[in-house]
Structures are given as C-alpha cells and as structure tokens.
Write an enzyme that holds these catalytic residues in place. Structure first.
Site, PDB file in Angstrom:
ATOM      1  N   PRO A  87     -51.591   0.276  18.868  1.00  0.00           N
ATOM      2  CA  PRO A  87     -52.791   1.331  18.490  1.00  0.00           C
ATOM      3  C   PRO A  87     -52.495   1.927  17.488  1.00  0.00           C
ATOM      4  O   PRO A  87     -51.930   3.211  17.452  1.00  0.00           O
ATOM      5  CB  PRO A  87     -52.993   1.930  19.749  1.00  0.00           C
ATOM      6  CG  PRO A  87     -51.513   1.873  20.468  1.00  0.00           C
ATOM      7  CD  PRO A  87     -50.573   0.917  19.788  1.00  0.00           C
ATOM      8  N   GLU A  88     -53.088   1.854  16.238  1.00  0.00           N
ATOM      9  CA  GLU A  88     -53.406   2.731  15.193  1.00  0.00           C
ATOM     10  C   GLU A  88     -55.071   3.100  15.263  1.00  0.00           C
ATOM     11  O   GLU A  88     -55.621   2.327  16.151  1.00  0.00           O
ATOM     12  CB  GLU A  88     -52.963   2.292  13.900  1.00  0.00           C
ATOM     13  CG  GLU A  88     -51.589   2.049  13.829  1.00  0.00           C
ATOM     14  CD  GLU A  88     -50.943   1.347  12.349  1.00  0.00           C
ATOM     15  OE1 GLU A  88     -51.361   1.914  11.293  1.00  0.00           O
ATOM     16  OE2 GLU A  88     -49.955   0.698  12.457  1.00  0.00           O
TER      17      GLU A  88
END
Length: 287
Positions: A2-3
DNA sequence: AAGAGGCCCTGATAGC
DNA sequence: TGCTATCAGGGCCTCT
C-alpha cells in the site's frame, strides 16, 4: 502493497460498497496492531452511518455522520476484504475482493453490515485503526504531514526551500512523509528513474530543473499507477483478473541486473541498500 | 534541527 | 527435509 495509489484503489471500492450503510457490529480478534485498538472502538462505531470513504496519503478515512471518523492505515501487509451475500463471486481488485480467497489467518477486524462484512487482514500487524471524534482533531492528525504529490502546495517554491541545506540523499525525502505524503519505496525509485536523478544525490545539490522533474513525475507516475489499479506485488497467486497492473510497468523496481529500459541507454539497473530500503537505479542515465 | 539507526511483526524465499 | 538468514510495499521512536 500500500502506497498512495493502492490505498486510493481500496478507497474507491470501499466507498462504493459501504457508503450510506450503517455498521451493525464490530468484531475484533486481535487488538494488538501497530497501536492497540482502544476499548471503546466497538461501541463507538456501532450503528454509525457512513457518509463516505476518504483518503489522505496512505490513510483511509471513513467519514461517519456527526464529524466522526475512523482512520485505517494498512501498514506493510494490510488488506481489506469483503464478504457480500448478494454478489459472492464478483471481484473488484487485488486488495479488496470477495470471499473465496479470504485468508484463513490474520483477519483481525470485521465490520458487519446488513448482508455485508468488511474484513481487515494483516499478517505483520504494522497497520492500525484510530477513531477521531471531530473535524478539528482530524485536521490535527495530519497537520505535521507534507502535501500530497497532487497538491498545488507541492510546487517548485516548496521543494527548493525544503531541499536547501538538506544533506540527505534525495530518495530519503521522497520517502519522508513530512516532505511529501503518500510515496513509498516502489514509487520513489520509479519517480527518480523517470526524472533521471541519482537516488543518492544530496537534496541540496538538486537544480531547479531536477526539482521540477520530481514534482511533475511524482504526479504523473502516481496517477498512472491509480489508472492501472495500483501495483500487485507478492500477492495471492490464485487470483485472476482485477489485479493491479502497474507492476508490469516498473522501470527499475526489482529490475536489478536488467538492461535500462530507457531507449538508447546502455546502462544496467543496480540495487543498493540505503536507509534499510532497497534502492534501484540505472548506473548510466541516473548519474 | 537534522540525520542515522533500531524496532514493531509474520511469511516467503534463498542458501546450506 | 529442515534449519537459519535475509528481505519485504511503513512509520515511530531514540540517540547523537
């Protein structure tokens, strides 16, 4: 996973699924995430109606009625899954999908709705949940964080001023959420490659053109990644379709040993560790 | 103030 | 096969 782009994809799907619905019950199987889930968590969320699901940086923000909020951070390994009684087999995307592939372990938190369950899974437990009870506190929560790459505040003035006298490698700043919010290790590497900047160059040594490149390429690459549904790395192998596809477009991330993908560049992609994070760059065009 | 480093945790993979 | 070591997309904290 998750960016910013991946969190945005989760946000979009989650919003579609739970907006205007009320949480009937919260089940917590393990309170010990990055921060301990407070005792009042379940009762605070019970019967709350969701207005919308927002996002800032890598944080999901569930917005309830009466200025109540729940912040979710996915950490390194957090994923959100849904069980929908009405559409049990329809996929949405990688980190937000329907039941047959729900992991057996590490389902720490469940939000129960009518005919719908939202399940938070996180093997490493670096993710966390927070509740916030008014808009002022919400603003305060993100006050010390830098602008998102898409923000008008992420501009040449800001970057030049920030980099002045800064003696750290430029890549460290792309990962520093106080400088810019939402970029992680994958996109930091990709942004610097497209900008033709060596990740180990000291921030104060960057010229105006290089700063401009970082600004415009940050916006460009994150938007491309969102458009492709994010990047799916180290994901469940048996899920077909609806994966993010930006990992197919990595120019440097995990490409060490490969020829540089820039047309007519004779360089080789190298890997070096910096600040405990893998750093990938072309030894020719990023020098 | 700025920068370096350690730490939280599990799982996949590589090497012996 | 089975052990151990290393590494993973994040961010907070402490020490200098």
């Amino acid at each position: 996973m998750p960016e910013l782009p991946e969190v945005e994809i989760v946000r979009q799907s989650l919003h579609k699924k739970i907006k205007k619905k009320s949480i009937k019950k919260v089940i917590i199987r393990n309170r010990n995430l990055r921060f301990k889930i407070p005792a009042e968590f379940e009762s605070f969320l019970k019967n709350k109606k969701i207005i919308k699901v927002n996002r800032f940086s890598k944080y999901l923000i569930i917005h309830f009625q009466n200025e109540n909020y729940c912040i979710i951070h996915l950490g390194m390994s957090g994923t959100i899954h849904i069980l929908d009684k009405k559409k049990p087999l329809k996929f949405t995307n990688t980190s937000f999908y329907h039941s047959p592939f729900l992991p057996k372990k590490h389902n720490h938190v469940e939000f129960m709705f009518d005919n719908l369950k939202v399940i938070y899974n996180d093997p490493r437990r670096f993710g966390f949940f927070e509740i916030i009870k008014n808009y002022q506190d919400l603003k305060k929560r993100f006050k010390s964080m830098g602008p998102e790459p898409f923000s008008d505040n992420f501009n040449l003035n800001y970057v030049i001023k920030y980099f002045k006298k800064k003696n750290k490698d430029v890549k460290n700043f792309l990962l520093d959420q106080k400088f810019v919010s939402g970029i992680g290790n994958i996109y930091a590497n990709e942004i610097l490659f497209v900008s033709k900047i060596n990740p180990f160059k000291k921030a104060k040594r960057l010229n105006e053109k290089e700063c401009l490149n970082i600004i415009s390429n940050s916006k460009k690459i994150l938007q491309q990644a969102i458009n492709r549904g994010g990047s799916s790395i180290r994901d469940f192998k048996d899920i077909s379709g609806n994966k993010g596809s930006f990992q197919k477009e990595f120019k440097v991330y995990q490409q060490d040993g490969a020829n540089c993908k820039r047309p007519n560049c004779e360089g080789i992609i190298k890997k070096k560790i910096s600040l405990n994070r893998s750093t990938f760059f072309c030894n020719f065009c990023q020098n």
